[in-house]
Design a protein around this motif. Structure first.
Motif, PDB file in Angstrom:
ATOM      1  N   GLY A 218       0.826  -1.211   0.000  1.00 50.86           N
ATOM      2  CA  GLY A 218       0.000   0.000   0.000  1.00 50.86           C
ATOM      3  C   GLY A 218       0.857   1.255   0.000  1.00 50.86           C
ATOM      4  O   GLY A 218       2.003   1.229  -0.420  1.00 50.86           O
TER       5      GLY A 218
ATOM      6  N   THR B 148       0.746   5.879  -0.326  1.00 47.69           N
ATOM      7  CA  THR B 148       0.196   6.907  -1.217  1.00 47.69           C
ATOM      8  C   THR B 148       0.782   6.790  -2.628  1.00 47.69           C
ATOM      9  O   THR B 148       0.085   7.041  -3.611  1.00 47.69           O
ATOM     10  CB  THR B 148       0.459   8.326  -0.668  1.00 47.69           C
ATOM     11  OG1 THR B 148       1.873   8.513  -0.518  1.00 47.69           O
ATOM     12  CG2 THR B 148      -0.200   8.538   0.678  1.00 47.69           C
ATOM     13  N   THR B 149       2.053   6.414  -2.731  1.00 49.96           N
ATOM     14  CA  THR B 149       2.687   6.256  -4.041  1.00 49.96           C
ATOM     15  C   THR B 149       2.008   5.139  -4.824  1.00 49.96           C
ATOM     16  O   THR B 149       1.635   5.313  -5.994  1.00 49.96           O
ATOM     17  CB  THR B 149       4.189   5.916  -3.884  1.00 49.96           C
ATOM     18  OG1 THR B 149       4.780   6.868  -2.999  1.00 49.96           O
ATOM     19  CG2 THR B 149       4.899   5.922  -5.217  1.00 49.96           C
TER      20      THR B 149
ATOM     21  N   SER C 100       6.507   0.132  -2.424  1.00 50.23           N
ATOM     22  CA  SER C 100       7.152   1.432  -2.334  1.00 50.23           C
ATOM     23  C   SER C 100       8.161   1.404  -1.190  1.00 50.23           C
ATOM     24  O   SER C 100       8.387   0.352  -0.569  1.00 50.23           O
ATOM     25  CB  SER C 100       6.121   2.532  -2.130  1.00 50.23           C
ATOM     26  OG  SER C 100       6.741   3.795  -2.230  1.00 50.23           O
TER      27      SER C 100
ATOM     28  N   GLY D 227       9.513   3.949   2.133  1.00 48.36           N
ATOM     29  CA  GLY D 227       9.247   5.179   2.875  1.00 48.36           C
ATOM     30  C   GLY D 227      10.395   5.545   3.790  1.00 48.36           C
ATOM     31  O   GLY D 227      11.333   4.765   3.972  1.00 48.36           O
TER      32      GLY D 227
ATOM     33  N   MET E 209       6.997   6.993   8.541  1.00 50.42           N
ATOM     34  CA  MET E 209       6.207   5.757   8.455  1.00 50.42           C
ATOM     35  C   MET E 209       5.837   5.237   9.838  1.00 50.42           C
ATOM     36  O   MET E 209       4.732   4.744  10.051  1.00 50.42           O
ATOM     37  CB  MET E 209       6.960   4.681   7.662  1.00 50.42           C
ATOM     38  CG  MET E 209       6.990   4.905   6.175  1.00 50.42           C
ATOM     39  SD  MET E 209       5.367   5.249   5.440  1.00 50.42           S
ATOM     40  CE  MET E 209       4.500   3.716   5.797  1.00 50.42           C
TER      41      MET E 209
ATOM     42  N   ARG F 219       2.979   7.309  10.982  1.00 46.10           N
ATOM     43  CA  ARG F 219       1.759   6.969  10.244  1.00 46.10           C
ATOM     44  C   ARG F 219       1.175   5.643  10.717  1.00 46.10           C
ATOM     45  O   ARG F 219      -0.043   5.464  10.751  1.00 46.10           O
ATOM     46  CB  ARG F 219       2.080   6.917   8.751  1.00 46.10           C
ATOM     47  CG  ARG F 219       0.856   7.011   7.875  1.00 46.10           C
ATOM     48  CD  ARG F 219       1.254   7.350   6.456  1.00 46.10           C
ATOM     49  NE  ARG F 219       1.289   6.171   5.621  1.00 46.10           N
ATOM     50  CZ  ARG F 219       1.797   6.163   4.381  1.00 46.10           C
ATOM     51  NH1 ARG F 219       2.324   7.260   3.867  1.00 46.10           N
ATOM     52  NH2 ARG F 219       1.795   5.064   3.666  1.00 46.10           N
ATOM     53  N   ARG F 220       2.058   4.705  11.087  1.00 43.66           N
ATOM     54  CA  ARG F 220       1.594   3.392  11.568  1.00 43.66           C
ATOM     55  C   ARG F 220       1.238   3.434  13.043  1.00 43.66           C
ATOM     56  O   ARG F 220       0.941   2.399  13.641  1.00 43.66           O
ATOM     57  CB  ARG F 220       2.686   2.342  11.331  1.00 43.66           C
ATOM     58  CG  ARG F 220       3.050   2.151   9.873  1.00 43.66           C
ATOM     59  CD  ARG F 220       2.449   0.885   9.306  1.00 43.66           C
ATOM     60  NE  ARG F 220       2.542   0.872   7.864  1.00 43.66           N
ATOM     61  CZ  ARG F 220       3.621   0.554   7.183  1.00 43.66           C
ATOM     62  NH1 ARG F 220       4.711   0.193   7.822  1.00 43.66           N
ATOM     63  NH2 ARG F 220       3.611   0.570   5.875  1.00 43.66           N
TER      64      ARG F 220
ATOM     65  N   GLU G  76      11.903   2.367   5.481  1.00 46.26           N
ATOM     66  CA  GLU G  76      10.903   1.352   5.810  1.00 46.26           C
ATOM     67  C   GLU G  76      10.329   0.778   4.524  1.00 46.26           C
ATOM     68  O   GLU G  76      10.078   1.502   3.559  1.00 46.26           O
ATOM     69  CB  GLU G  76       9.762   1.962   6.630  1.00 46.26           C
ATOM     70  CG  GLU G  76       8.790   0.941   7.202  1.00 46.26           C
ATOM     71  CD  GLU G  76       7.681   0.496   6.260  1.00 46.26           C
ATOM     72  OE1 GLU G  76       6.992  -0.472   6.558  1.00 46.26           O
ATOM     73  OE2 GLU G  76       7.524   1.116   5.182  1.00 46.26           O
ATOM     74  N   SER G  77      10.161  -0.528   4.513  1.00 47.11           N
ATOM     75  CA  SER G  77       9.384  -1.184   3.469  1.00 47.11           C
ATOM     76  C   SER G  77       8.921  -2.540   3.982  1.00 47.11           C
ATOM     77  O   SER G  77       9.642  -3.168   4.768  1.00 47.11           O
ATOM     78  CB  SER G  77      10.206  -1.353   2.177  1.00 47.11           C
ATOM     79  OG  SER G  77       9.316  -1.564   1.099  1.00 47.11           O
ATOM     80  N   PHE G  78       7.754  -2.992   3.588  1.00 48.52           N
ATOM     81  CA  PHE G  78       7.210  -4.299   3.995  1.00 48.52           C
ATOM     82  C   PHE G  78       7.074  -4.442   5.512  1.00 48.52           C
ATOM     83  O   PHE G  78       7.073  -5.564   6.020  1.00 48.52           O
ATOM     84  CB  PHE G  78       8.090  -5.447   3.479  1.00 48.52           C
ATOM     85  CG  PHE G  78       8.188  -5.522   1.986  1.00 48.52           C
ATOM     86  CD1 PHE G  78       7.192  -6.108   1.227  1.00 48.52           C
ATOM     87  CD2 PHE G  78       9.292  -4.982   1.340  1.00 48.52           C
ATOM     88  CE1 PHE G  78       7.283  -6.172  -0.154  1.00 48.52           C
ATOM     89  CE2 PHE G  78       9.390  -5.039  -0.051  1.00 48.52           C
ATOM     90  CZ  PHE G  78       8.388  -5.637  -0.791  1.00 48.52           C
TER      91      PHE G  78
ATOM     92  N   LYS H 218      13.142  11.299  -0.173  1.00 47.13           N
ATOM     93  CA  LYS H 218      13.220   9.844   0.018  1.00 47.13           C
ATOM     94  C   LYS H 218      14.542   9.250  -0.463  1.00 47.13           C
ATOM     95  O   LYS H 218      14.745   8.028  -0.351  1.00 47.13           O
ATOM     96  CB  LYS H 218      12.076   9.144  -0.727  1.00 47.13           C
ATOM     97  CG  LYS H 218      10.744   9.148  -0.002  1.00 47.13           C
ATOM     98  CD  LYS H 218       9.775   8.184  -0.672  1.00 47.13           C
ATOM     99  CE  LYS H 218       8.436   8.170   0.041  1.00 47.13           C
ATOM    100  NZ  LYS H 218       7.506   7.197  -0.576  1.00 47.13           N
TER     101      LYS H 218
END
Ligand code: F6P
Length: 258
Positions: free
Chosen positions: A65, A67-68, A157, A159, A164, A167-168, A186-188, A227
């Motif tokens: 998921g 925004t990108t 994507s 972040g 992140m 946001r989480r 951050e990813s996954f 980024k």
């Protein structure tokens, strides 16, 4: 001339891929931080790559998921052919984020726009270990997880770590830990330091980083100068077959240090 510009960009794409140690980079003009439509350009490029590269047969495409990803999905068009059929699944559970940026929503939008199929998975993003383990036993969840694990294509994507984490809605304690460990990317659901080492994993239902190694088609889509550091950090240990779709601002920021 336009020809020079195209050749110039191809040179930068090759240099960036070589510098990051990944299979390929595709670069859009502009800076996603400054012009929102640059993300749509990234989405168009991603769509073109999928249209050209996805093999015939039954593809399972696991998507993250963000925004990108959500904006990229809006650029997709048909990907079905007489011989090629695509099933989109979320690469993670997660109803912790806003509806329109959840992996479930992004995979559904991609499936609808490309005339493919999709399966959703409904589990919260942040879970206690006990809940996590019992949810894995649920047949409806286990089934989509099995599909996810059989994916031959993953789209995600990248972040920045602290935005992140906020946001989480991670706890103060965990955020302090991230800072102490120098998390920048951050990813996954994994957080990485500047060397690309994992410094934190959130317990969640989704693809594991180790499972990514055997996936033939991996696309990372992320742009915006802010980024650049996160993207470079993540790529240090990213699967070598990764194709990065990014913008000029990220490329010039990363290659500045080269
Ligand atoms: O939520 C999925 C994700 O791909 C994260 O792993 C990544 O850090 C983030 O999206 C990027 O979010 P955005 O595109 O909103 O900056």
């Amino acid at each position: 001339s336009l020809m020079d510009q195209v050749l110039g960009m191809q040179q930068i794409e090759l240099r960036l891929a070589e510098y990051l140690g990944i299979a390929r980079c595709v670069i859009a003009t502009g800076d996603s931080d400054k012009q929102n439509q640059v993300i749509s350009r990234l989405g168009k490029l991603l769509y073109q790559l999928l249209a050209d590269q996805l093999p015939d047969g039954e593809n399972i495409i696991a998507v993250m998921g963000g925004t990108t990803m959500a904006q990229a999905a809006e650029q997709f068009e048909n990907l079905e052919t007489a011989k090629r059929h695509n099933l989109f699944v979320p690469a993670r559970g997660g109803i912790g984020e806003l509806m329109n940026v959840q992996a479930n929503t992004v995979s559904a939008v991609m499936a609808m726009r490309t005339n493919g199929a999709y399966r959703a998975i409904y589990v919260p993003e942040q879970l206690s270990l006990n809940t996590y383990e019992s949810l894995l036993q649920e047949p409806a969840i286990a089934e989509v997880l099995a599909l996810m694990q059989g994916a031959n294509c993953v789209i995600h994507s990248i972040g920045r770590a602290l935005p992140m984490a906020a946001r989480r809605k991670m706890s103060e304690t965990d955020i302090l830990l991230l800072k102490r460990k120098g998390a920048v990317a951050e990813s996954f659901g994994y957080f990485f330091n500047e060397k690309g080492q994992i410094v934190y994993k959130s317990p969640r239902i989704g693809l594991k980083l180790s499972q990514l190694q055997d996936v033939p088609y991996v696309y990372a889509i992320a742009g915006g100068r802010s980024k650049a550091k996160a993207i470079a950090a993540y790529m240090k240990n990213a699967p070598k077959q990764t194709c990065l779709i990014t913008d000029e601002a990220v490329a010039s920021e990363i290659l500045k240090g080269a």
